[in-house]
Scaffold this active site. Structure first.
Site, short mmCIF file in Angstrom:
data_model
loop_
_atom_site.label_atom_id
_atom_site.label_comp_id
_atom_site.label_asym_id
_atom_site.label_seq_id
_atom_site.Cartn_x
_atom_site.Cartn_y
_atom_site.Cartn_z
N THR A 335 0.83 -1.20 0.00
CA THR A 335 0.00 0.00 0.00
C THR A 335 0.87 1.25 0.00
OG1 THR A 335 -0.10 0.34 2.40
CG2 THR A 335 -1.66 -1.23 1.44
N ASP A 336 0.31 2.35 -0.46
CA ASP A 336 0.91 3.63 -0.13
C ASP A 336 0.72 3.83 1.37
OD1 ASP A 336 2.20 6.05 -0.43
OD2 ASP A 336 0.90 6.79 -2.03
N ALA A 337 1.36 4.83 1.94
CA ALA A 337 1.33 5.01 3.39
C ALA A 337 -0.11 5.13 3.89
CB ALA A 337 2.14 6.24 3.78
N LEU A 338 -0.49 4.27 4.82
CA LEU A 338 -1.86 4.26 5.31
C LEU A 338 -2.16 5.39 6.28
CD1 LEU A 338 -2.44 0.42 5.79
CD2 LEU A 338 -3.25 1.89 3.92
#
Length: 650
Positions: A335-338
């Site tokens: 994921t991109d930064a959550l």
């Protein structure tokens, strides 16, 4: 009771444990045998292996500030050596990965020591599995390694500007150089390259991080970059799937929505990912925090209880049906930064992690911030909560096992076992030698020169902008650091006095001078969150920030005033070339450099290859050889008559 994972044969023979793991509860030989039989991870360990945390700052003697308490300072103490509490966090939880930022990275010796400390903590965990250690080293706007030691390269759109003349040359060679740098320092994952097609000139977060607006060019250059990184032993990451190029909202601060119809989505945003996956199978693919209704129009319930269109990061249809099944992607999905607002504003950390695992993501990046001792308890609670949800059927057990196996295969291929085993002194020397490579510096200069682009065709007898007989050249830049870097570079190519103007009084200074030329250097729009990512070199000099429209008005008045006095004028777009259209009729020469970064060099002076390239271009009789990889147009109504060469329009 430890559960059995049906690991692929290659993973069962994973041999990192041979490097003298001193792990509590079993001997080295027992651990190897245990791993090879597939009996090494319980469910909680599997979940922890699927987390990648940032340790940008940590303050062991502070508590998390209470919301609204202005007197309670936030933690800003960079982690440059691993605190015992964070080492214990990695050991105790079997954390799978760590991402580092510019604040964590001071010089080659410190970086090597920190990465060795991180891996040593992982070796002492119950599983003994090594860490994925990642970084955002895209080049250009997003550059984490210290520029004064490691050659820094202009970013993707600069490479796109070289494509017409040089093809894949710079994509290949700059990625190979960055891969060599990262590998010598102990990194094994790079969150690059960006495969977003920048079809929206107002995109605040991608923009020049993209190779350009042509999907095929993005595919060609992105594929070359991935291949070069992975040939150097660095796991490349294509991002941001399914495509972040047609957005006008930064997903760090909001949730963008892409309204392309399905056929256009396939022809533009998905095309680079499809081709690069088919060509080189990138090790990782990073998700985008965007809504894309033509790809998935289903809804999720947010933490406030409201139904919302599912973000791609949490979409089963996008991450599994499209990415894995239609595009046949076999690597790791991260994921991109959550903790970005595009997710964290709508979901709690445990909701986001469970949803993205259910969607098909393998690694949850930065689900919570680790800044204070209290956060270590929050991490424990997060892992426990996600583990309970998975145990209760939120994600099929077989999918978790397949995901963990993909992560372990990634580690088997890209964690550099010889780097782990060599002595520290040997590792320090090797890293210093790689970062000092004169070939890397020469390549950075070659790219800066080759990427430099004339945005519009200048009139006859315009070039060179700065002639040999000039005695006074003024520079108008958005901050003193950029102005000083220009002054130093221009002083090397002309005997004229170089005057750097102060922004508030710039127009009056131009009006009251007899300067021969005015050079306006713009780095508008403002830096996005992703490129700040830590302390940037130009930020070492404090300056007053003005909003974009105020700066543009000063640029406009300055250019008009200079031309009315007969001075030659240049407008240089050092970040986004799109802005040149606003000033098309106001400057004699328009250049795009796609890069503006400088660093404090050995002589304690600001320097950078892009400034040297620009200085040479301003005294050249020819336009530079780059070709715009995007379309730049003048806004409607921007053709008002303006003073030119001393003649005031009537």
């Amino acid at each position: 009771m430890l559960t059995r994972i049906a690991l692929p044969k290659a993973v069962k023979h994973f041999s990192f444990a041979v490097a003298a793991f001193a792990v509590v509860a079993c001997s080295k030989a027992e651990k190897v045998a245990q791993f090879e039989s597939g009996e090494i991870l319980d469910l909680r360990q599997k979940i922890a292996q699927k987390l990648m945390l940032d340790i940008r700052y940590y303050c062991p003697d502070m508590r998390r500030p209470t919301p609204g308490d202005a007197g309670n300072l936030h933690c800003n103490q960079p982690v440059t050596e691993l605190p015992g509490a964070l080492a214990e966090m990695i050991r105790r939880n079997d954390i799978g990965g760590i991402i580092l930022f510019a604040d964590n990275l001071e010089d080659s010796a410190q970086i090597v020591r920190l990465n060795r400390q991180l891996q040593a903590a992982a070796q002492q965990s119950a599983s003994g599995l090594p860490l994925l250690i990642g970084v955002d080293q895209e080049g250009g706007r997003v550059n984490r390694l210290p520029r004064d030691e490691a050659a820094a390269f202009a970013g993707n759109m600069a490479i796109g500007a070289t494509y017409a003349r040089h093809g894949e040359y710079f994509a290949t060679h700059t990625a190979a150089a960055m891969g060599e740098q990262l590998k010598s320092l102990g990194f094994n994952v790079n969150f690059a390259p960006t495969l977003d097609v920048n079809s929206n000139p107002d995109n605040p977060v991608i923009n020049v991080r993209s190779y350009g607006e042509s999907p095929q060019m993005v595919a060609d250059l992105g594929g070359a970059s991935v291949a070069a990184f992975q040939q150097q032993g660095i796991a490349a990451t294509v991002k941001h799937f399914p495509g972040h190029g047609d957005t006008s909202v930064d997903s760090h601060t909001g949730l963008p929505r892409v309204e392309r119809p399905l056929e256009q989505a396939k022809a533009v945003d998905l095309l680079p990912f499809a081709q690069v996956i088919a060509r080189v199978q990138p090790a990782l693919t990073m998700t985008a925090h965007i809504q894309y209704p033509s790809l998935d129009n289903s809804v999720l319930r947010s933490k406030s209880g409201e139904e919302m269109l599912v973000p791609a990061t949490l979409s089963r249809k996008i991450l599994t049906d499209i990415l894995r099944e239609e595009l046949h992607y076999q690597g790791v999905v991260v994921t991109d930064a959550l903790d970005m607002a595009g997710i964290s504003e709508y979901f709690t950390p445990d909701q986001a992690v469970v949803h993205t695992f259910a969607a098909g993501a393998d690694i949850a990046l930065m689900p919570i911030k680790i800044r204070y001792p209290d956060d270590l308890q929050l991490l424990d609670a997060l892992i426990d909560s996600v583990t309970e949800a998975i145990a209760n059927g939120a994600v099929p057990a077989v999918e978790i096992d397949e995901s963990v196996a993909r992560i372990e295969q990634l580690k088997q291929k890209y964690v550099n076992q010889s780097w782990l085993q060599q002595g520290e002194a040997e590792a320090l020397l090797a890293a210093h030698q790689v970062l000092a490579s004169p070939q890397h510096r020469a390549l950075a200069s070659e790219l800066a020169t080759s990427a430099l682009t004339g945005v519009f065709t200048p009139g006859e007898s315009t070039l060179p902008l700065i002639t040999k007989d000039m005695t006074h050249v003024q520079v108008l830049a958005p901050n003193p650091a950029v102005g000083e870097a220009f002054r130093i570079a221009l002083s090397a190519v002309t005997t004229a006095e170089i005057e750097v103007l102060d922004i508030p009084t710039a127009v009056d200074s131009i009006r009251n001078s007899a300067a021969d030329a005015l050079v306006v250097a713009s780095i508008v729009p403002a830096e996005s969150a992703v490129e700040l990512g830590g302390m940037e070199d130009l930020g070492k000099l404090e300056y007053r920030r003005l909003d974009q429209e105020t700066l543009y008005e000063i640029y406009r008045e300055g250019l008009i005033t200079a031309r009315a006095k007969g001075a030659k004028t240049a407008f240089i777009s050092m970040r986004s070339p799109y802005e040149s259209g606003r000033f098309k009729e106001l400057a004699d020469v328009h250049l795009a450099s796609f890069d503006y970064k400088a660093y404090i060099g050995p002589q304690q002076k600001l320097e950078g290859p892009i400034y040297r390239a620009l200085a040479e271009a301003l005294v050249s009789e020819k336009l530079p050889g780059g070709k715009l990889p995007v379309t730049v147009v003048a806004p409607a109504g921007n053709t008002a008559s303006v003073p030119k060469n001393g003649r005031v329009a009537g």
